[in-house]
Write a protein that holds these residues in place. Structure first.
Motif, PDB file in Angstrom:
ATOM      1  N   VAL A 155       4.033  -5.973   4.648  1.00 36.52           N
ATOM      2  CA  VAL A 155       2.763  -6.559   4.211  1.00 36.52           C
ATOM      3  C   VAL A 155       1.756  -5.473   3.871  1.00 36.52           C
ATOM      4  N   MET A 156       1.662  -4.448   4.734  1.00 36.01           N
ATOM      5  CA  MET A 156       0.632  -3.434   4.526  1.00 36.01           C
ATOM      6  C   MET A 156       0.928  -2.579   3.291  1.00 36.01           C
ATOM      7  N   THR A 157       2.202  -2.246   3.093  1.00 34.86           N
ATOM      8  CA  THR A 157       2.531  -1.444   1.911  1.00 34.86           C
ATOM      9  C   THR A 157       2.126  -2.168   0.633  1.00 34.86           C
ATOM     10  N   SER A 158       2.297  -3.491   0.647  1.00 36.92           N
ATOM     11  CA  SER A 158       1.983  -4.236  -0.573  1.00 36.92           C
ATOM     12  C   SER A 158       0.492  -4.190  -0.873  1.00 36.92           C
ATOM     13  N   LEU A 159      -0.322  -3.839   0.131  1.00 36.93           N
ATOM     14  CA  LEU A 159      -1.765  -3.812  -0.095  1.00 36.93           C
ATOM     15  C   LEU A 159      -2.286  -2.412  -0.400  1.00 36.93           C
ATOM     16  N   LYS A 160      -1.404  -1.425  -0.421  1.00 37.38           N
ATOM     17  CA  LYS A 160      -1.867  -0.049  -0.628  1.00 37.38           C
ATOM     18  C   LYS A 160      -1.707   0.348  -2.094  1.00 37.38           C
ATOM     19  N   SER A 161      -2.304   1.487  -2.403  1.00 34.25           N
ATOM     20  CA  SER A 161      -2.068   2.036  -3.741  1.00 34.25           C
ATOM     21  C   SER A 161      -1.037   3.145  -3.610  1.00 34.25           C
ATOM     22  N   GLN A 163      -0.977   6.206  -4.605  1.00 31.16           N
ATOM     23  CA  GLN A 163      -1.494   7.513  -4.179  1.00 31.16           C
ATOM     24  C   GLN A 163      -1.731   7.529  -2.677  1.00 31.16           C
ATOM     25  N   ALA A 164      -2.339   6.434  -2.169  1.00 30.11           N
ATOM     26  CA  ALA A 164      -2.640   6.384  -0.736  1.00 30.11           C
ATOM     27  C   ALA A 164      -1.350   6.450   0.068  1.00 30.11           C
ATOM     28  N   PRO A 169       1.910   8.388   4.542  1.00 29.12           N
ATOM     29  CA  PRO A 169       2.764   7.208   4.689  1.00 29.12           C
ATOM     30  C   PRO A 169       2.507   6.457   5.991  1.00 29.12           C
ATOM     31  N   LEU A 170       1.742   7.055   6.892  1.00 24.21           N
ATOM     32  CA  LEU A 170       1.512   6.389   8.171  1.00 24.21           C
ATOM     33  C   LEU A 170       0.240   5.565   8.168  1.00 24.21           C
ATOM     34  N   ASP A 171      -0.567   5.773   7.132  1.00 20.02           N
ATOM     35  CA  ASP A 171      -1.879   5.133   7.152  1.00 20.02           C
ATOM     36  C   ASP A 171      -1.772   3.708   6.632  1.00 20.02           C
ATOM     37  N   PHE A 172      -1.844   2.745   7.554  1.00 22.34           N
ATOM     38  CA  PHE A 172      -1.756   1.357   7.108  1.00 22.34           C
ATOM     39  C   PHE A 172      -3.081   0.636   7.290  1.00 22.34           C
ATOM     40  N   SER A 173      -4.166   1.411   7.473  1.00 26.97           N
ATOM     41  CA  SER A 173      -5.458   0.757   7.614  1.00 26.97           C
ATOM     42  C   SER A 173      -5.822   0.118   6.271  1.00 26.97           C
ATOM     43  N   LEU A 354      13.632 -16.070  -7.545  1.00 23.66           N
ATOM     44  CA  LEU A 354      12.731 -15.111  -6.912  1.00 23.66           C
ATOM     45  C   LEU A 354      13.473 -13.884  -6.392  1.00 23.66           C
ATOM     46  N   THR A 355      14.609 -14.097  -5.732  1.00 22.40           N
ATOM     47  CA  THR A 355      15.313 -12.944  -5.172  1.00 22.40           C
ATOM     48  C   THR A 355      15.793 -12.017  -6.287  1.00 22.40           C
ATOM     49  N   ARG A 356      16.236 -12.610  -7.398  1.00 20.34           N
ATOM     50  CA  ARG A 356      16.669 -11.789  -8.530  1.00 20.34           C
ATOM     51  C   ARG A 356      15.481 -11.030  -9.104  1.00 20.34           C
ATOM     52  N   GLY A 357      14.324 -11.691  -9.123  1.00 21.03           N
ATOM     53  CA  GLY A 357      13.107 -11.045  -9.617  1.00 21.03           C
ATOM     54  C   GLY A 357      12.714  -9.865  -8.755  1.00 21.03           C
ATOM     55  N   VAL A 358      12.842 -10.015  -7.433  1.00 24.54           N
ATOM     56  CA  VAL A 358      12.488  -8.911  -6.536  1.00 24.54           C
ATOM     57  C   VAL A 358      13.461  -7.750  -6.738  1.00 24.54           C
ATOM     58  N   ALA A 359      14.747  -8.081  -6.912  1.00 21.52           N
ATOM     59  CA  ALA A 359      15.744  -7.031  -7.123  1.00 21.52           C
ATOM     60  C   ALA A 359      15.401  -6.218  -8.362  1.00 21.52           C
ATOM     61  N   MET A 360      14.836  -6.894  -9.353  1.00 22.14           N
ATOM     62  CA  MET A 360      14.461  -6.211 -10.595  1.00 22.14           C
ATOM     63  C   MET A 360      13.377  -5.157 -10.347  1.00 22.14           C
ATOM     64  N   LEU A 361      12.543  -5.398  -9.309  1.00 16.06           N
ATOM     65  CA  LEU A 361      11.441  -4.469  -9.032  1.00 16.06           C
ATOM     66  C   LEU A 361      11.920  -3.181  -8.393  1.00 16.06           C
ATOM     67  N   ASN A 362      13.178  -3.153  -7.952  1.00 10.88           N
ATOM     68  CA  ASN A 362      13.690  -1.970  -7.273  1.00 10.88           C
ATOM     69  C   ASN A 362      14.117  -0.933  -8.312  1.00 10.88           C
ATOM     70  N   SER A 363      13.126  -0.316  -8.928  1.00 12.65           N
ATOM     71  CA  SER A 363      13.441   0.730  -9.890  1.00 12.65           C
ATOM     72  C   SER A 363      12.425   1.840  -9.709  1.00 12.65           C
ATOM     73  N   SER A 364      12.796   3.027 -10.141  1.00 12.79           N
ATOM     74  CA  SER A 364      11.916   4.156  -9.868  1.00 12.79           C
ATOM     75  C   SER A 364      10.642   4.087 -10.703  1.00 12.79           C
ATOM     76  N   GLU A 365      10.657   3.269 -11.756  1.00 15.34           N
ATOM     77  CA  GLU A 365       9.446   3.209 -12.587  1.00 15.34           C
ATOM     78  C   GLU A 365       8.391   2.268 -12.028  1.00 15.34           C
ATOM     79  N   ILE A 366       8.827   1.375 -11.144  1.00 16.52           N
ATOM     80  CA  ILE A 366       7.870   0.406 -10.606  1.00 16.52           C
ATOM     81  C   ILE A 366       7.440   0.864  -9.222  1.00 16.52           C
ATOM     82  N   PRO A 367       6.129   0.946  -8.974  1.00 14.99           N
ATOM     83  CA  PRO A 367       5.677   1.447  -7.680  1.00 14.99           C
ATOM     84  C   PRO A 367       6.148   0.586  -6.505  1.00 14.99           C
ATOM     85  N   ARG A 368       6.279   1.271  -5.377  1.00 11.33           N
ATOM     86  CA  ARG A 368       6.811   0.636  -4.186  1.00 11.33           C
ATOM     87  C   ARG A 368       6.022  -0.601  -3.748  1.00 11.33           C
TER      88      ARG A 368
END
Lengths: 404, 410
Positions: A155-161, A163-164, A169-173, A354-368
């Motif tokens: 959840v927290m990673t999805s809210l970060k940018s 660069q942050a 990588p430990l900062d989840f504030s 949806l699961t296929r869509g998420v799998a598509m996001l697993n590429s180096s060009e799309i941010p984590r």
């Protein structure tokens, strides 16, 4: 062993272990919460753990011990004996919070663990009780951490940018100053990556799978549970056998046939396969439930001139509503979470689930954070269902867990 | 006086009931055989055939038509090609419809015209066949409109290619290929390690979790729900979360370990042998302990508490109670769970595929199916691995029915 069962020794050893457990817990929790540097201080844990255990055994006044102990921790904060060590940039109020939290969460549970311990030799019962209480406390912490941390990170990673994340990588504030911008990866997923349509596809595919599954499995389950016919036992067994066929073995021929008939890349194609993977589970769960229903009510219905099908419709189904809910939830969950077939059979981004869509996001060009936001979107509906209908869901899981 | 005896033949009522039962089951049986039994038979068939991914597109004639001007004279040019470089097409040819206003000149060798239908036959052609047919034409009317009309109608090609999936060519190459070399042994080792430790781990961890929750306290329901999270969430979400969490460059766990002073430099959890195999097994335990936890907890709560009270009176210690009372009572469910989880772990594909893609020594048999069929494009070899998996499963299911069927409720 005998020495270990001396009250003082038991207290000191358990205190020592618990001090380490608590120091690690507090450090990890605060690191994840703030992104600052906390780590357990071995020397401090060693001394304070033993001291705390002994104090509780010999002084027997938990409140007093706790007060004194917290004070001691605060005093030791600036010495090498501090139970928690700090990185360079940690502000003083965070340091204070860490040490006080350590003191409280060290003494309070330790007092519960050592409640039956006393100075002098302990009975085997009292000793094992103390050990078990320690293990229980340790277990709660480990299990909760192990389960929660991945979801927290998701959840927290999805809210970060990006660069942050790379910076620390430990900062989840949560940077509240970003306001609505916090949900940027979500709005991009829905805006640019078509996730709204994936969500809808997954939803109706899952619902249709549930309906088709019930349509086939209710009559089947009724027949297996209630009617006498030759080959009943063999049929029950073959249902179980089908559970064991791995999907990847079937996926290959299905891929070939679908490629040749043009069913690949179509939703009807998926809807031909999904129910078949769930029908055996549903049939198995339902027949168990039908068998548990009292047969007399149905026989009374038969005597009153209802046909078998009317009996199923008017008597058995209303009686088995809770089972239907369990089965539906479980089947919905399988269909919603399904990945392998969607991955192999769908290539066209406009038709993804949806699961296929998420799998598509697993590429180096799309941010984590986009990938994690996708994971959150896939998880939330199933979690909401699960938390809302936990009772039914747990029942469904226990009954249908043969499906792995 | 006659003694009443039970009927020895099946009565009308009983026959009617059996008929109803089969008619209720028929839809299920049909659909299940179509989607499960047929593919299973198909996989045996394919495993003996040299099929590649490219063979799934059947060999077919490809015909293109264009109208162009060549040295002052109009010609219709047909390009006829065999879509395959290797396989021949039997009876290749095409037909096309001619339009009003188009008059054909001298017809080249394989073509003939019948009214407005043009037909060209090439007979049997080899793979890689590629030919141009030029037919001079004279046009009456607007050349642009005619060109559009001529190119607008598609010529229809015909001719049949040999289909590797349906012919009777069989080979043992696929099996020879997968059993050959060290790779198979490393795959087998990874599968065994993953299955055995994943199963035992999930059971033991589940047992611990069940013991933690086998008492009543506030917040028990919440914890039970929480501990089920890993199993309930979509695999795709949790697998990618683990990959993110354990990433060597931007992963939080590595950052945490370095900060705590446990390690000096980041660990590549999913990228190096033998750590990757251990990590995917740990993931398997993490994801599936909830299931054994749920079952063991249910069984624990059905154990009669009188027994424990009696043991307490006799002065048994907690460890003794667990070892001599609880464990024997749980042995039944534990063995059932072991067998089930064993089979399911053996079958698992998604988890490893998403975590490592089968790299760094984590390729199990199921991942190997995918790898052979789609990464190396050798569907036949993939099918051969699938056959190996299926054979192993038959052995498992023998044990399954021998022991499981005795356990009530499963």
């Amino acid at each position: 062993m005998r020495i270990l069962r001396q009250g003082g020794v038991t207290g000191a050893v358990i205190g020592l272990f618990w001090a380490f457990v608590m120091a690690i817990t507090v450090s990890v929790t605060l690191s994840f919460a703030s992104g600052l540097g906390f780590r357990p201080g071995s020397l401090g844990c060693l001394v304070l753990g033993v001291a705390g255990g002994l104090a509780l055994i010999y002084l027997r006044n938990a409140r007093m011990v706790m007060g004194g102990f917290v004070l001691l921790c605060v005093v030791l904060m600036f010495t090498p004996l501090s139970p928690i060590l700090f990185g360079e940039a940690v502000p003083i109020h965070w340091q204070l919070m860490a040490v006080v939290a350590f003191g409280v969460f060290f003494i309070w549970p330790l007092n519960v663990m050592l409640v039956e311990a006393h100075p002098g030799a302990l009975s085997r019962h009292a000793f094992e009780d103390a050990v078990i209480r320690f293990l229980t406390g340790f277990g709660y912490i480990v299990f909760t951490a192990v389960v929660l941390i991945p979801f927290y990170v998701m959840v927290m990673t999805s809210l970060k940018s990006q660069q942050a994340l790379l910076r620390n990588p430990l900062d989840f504030s949560i940077e509240l100053s970003r306001g609505w911008d916090l949900f940027r990866s979500y709005s991009e997923l829905f805006g640019q990556f078509n996730f709204g349509s994936y969500l809808w596809t997954s939803f109706y595919v899952s619902v249709l799978t549930v309906l088709i599954t019930l349509l086939f499995s209710v009559p089947g389950a009724y027949a297996v549970a209630r009617l006498r016919f030759q080959g009943r036992a063999a049929f029950s067994r073959s249902i179980l056998l089908i559970y064991m066929v791995p999907m990847i073995v079937l996926a290959l021929p299905i891929y070939i046939v679908f490629s040749m008939t043009g069913l690949r890349n179509t939703i009807p194609g998926l809807l031909m396969i999904y129910p078949v993977t769930t029908i055996p589970v549903a049939l198995y769960m339902l027949q168990g439930y039908f068998r548990g229903l009292p047969g007399e009510v149905e026989e009374a219905g038969l005597m009153d001139g209802l046909s078998r099908l009317q009996v199923i419709w008017k008597i058995t189904l209303p009686l088995s509503l809770p089972a239907m809910v369990s089965v539906s939830l479980y089947v919905f969950m399988i269909a919603w979470n399904e990945f392998l077939l969607a991955f192999m059979l769908l290539d066209d981004p406009s038709k993804f689930t949806l699961t296929r869509g998420v799998a598509m996001l697993n590429s180096s060009e799309i941010p984590r954070q986009h990938l994690m936001a996708g994971a959150v979107i896939a998880t939330i509906p199933i979690m909401a269902l699960f938390l809302g209908l936990e009772r039914f869901m747990t029942k469904g899981l226990t009954a249908g867990s043969v499906k792995g | 006086m006659t003694v009443p005896t039970p009927p020895t033949t099946r009565g009308a009522l009983e026959r009617r009931e059996a008929r109803l039962a089969w008619s209720l089951l028929l839809p299920t049986i049909t659909i299940v055989s179509l989607v499960i039994i047929l593919p299973l038979l198909a996989i045996f068939w394919i495993s003996f055939k040299p099929v590649g991914l490219a063979d799934l597109r059947p060999v077919a004639p490809v015909i293109r038509e264009s109208l162009r001007e060549r040295s002052g004279e109009m010609v219709i040019e047909y390009r006829v090609r065999n879509s395959s470089q290797q396989k021949e097409i039997v009876g290749l040819g095409f037909t096309d419809t001619l339009h009003d206003g188009v008059t054909l000149g001298v017809l080249p060798e394989p073509c003939s015209v019948d009214g407005s239908a043009l037909r060209c036959d090439f007979g049997d052609v080899e793979g890689g066949f590629n030919e141009r047919i030029r037919i001079p034409v004279t046009l009456v009317g607007d050349p642009d409109a005619l060109e559009e009309m001529v190119e607008g109608t598609e010529p229809t090609g015909y001719g049949t290619g040999d289909n590797i999936l349906t012919n009777t060519e069989f080979t043992l190459d696929n099996f020879a290929r997968i059993f050959d070399g060290d790779e198979f042994w490393s795959v087998l080792w990874a599968t065994t390690f993953y299955t055995v430790f994943g199963t035992i781990g999930a059971l033991v961890v589940g047992l611990f979790a069940a013991m933690l929750l086998n008492k009543s306290f506030r917040g028990k329901g919440v914890l039970r729900g929480l501990y089920l999270f890993p199993y309930v969430s979509p695999i795709i979400a949790v697998a990618f979360t683990w990959v993110t969490l354990l990433d060597p460059f931007s992963g939080s766990l590595n950052a945490l370990l370095i900060q705590m002073g446990v390690v000096e430099s980041p660990i590549n959890f999913f990228g190096q042998r033998p750590l990757a195999l251990i990590m995917v097994t740990v993931f398997e335990i993490w994801r599936y302990f909830p299931l054994s936890f749920l079952f063991i907890l249910a069984r624990m709560q059905s154990i009669d508490t009188d027994m424990y009270e009696a043991a307490d009176m006799d002065g048994a210690s907690p460890f003794q109670k667990f070892w001599y009372l609880s464990l024997p009572m749980l042995l039944g469910i534990l063995s059932v769970l072991f067998l089930l989880r064993f089979i399911w772990t053996f079958n698992k594909f998604d988890d490893i595929f998403l975590l490592t893609g089968g790299n760094a020594g984590t390729r199990t048999l199921t991942v190997n199916v995918y790898e052979q069929a789609f990464a190396i494009s050798n569907i036949g070899a993939g099918a051969a691995v699938a056959v190996v998996i299926f054979a192993t499963l038959l052995v498992f299911s023998f044990f399954f029915f021998k022991y499981i069927s005795q356990e009530e409720g499963l």
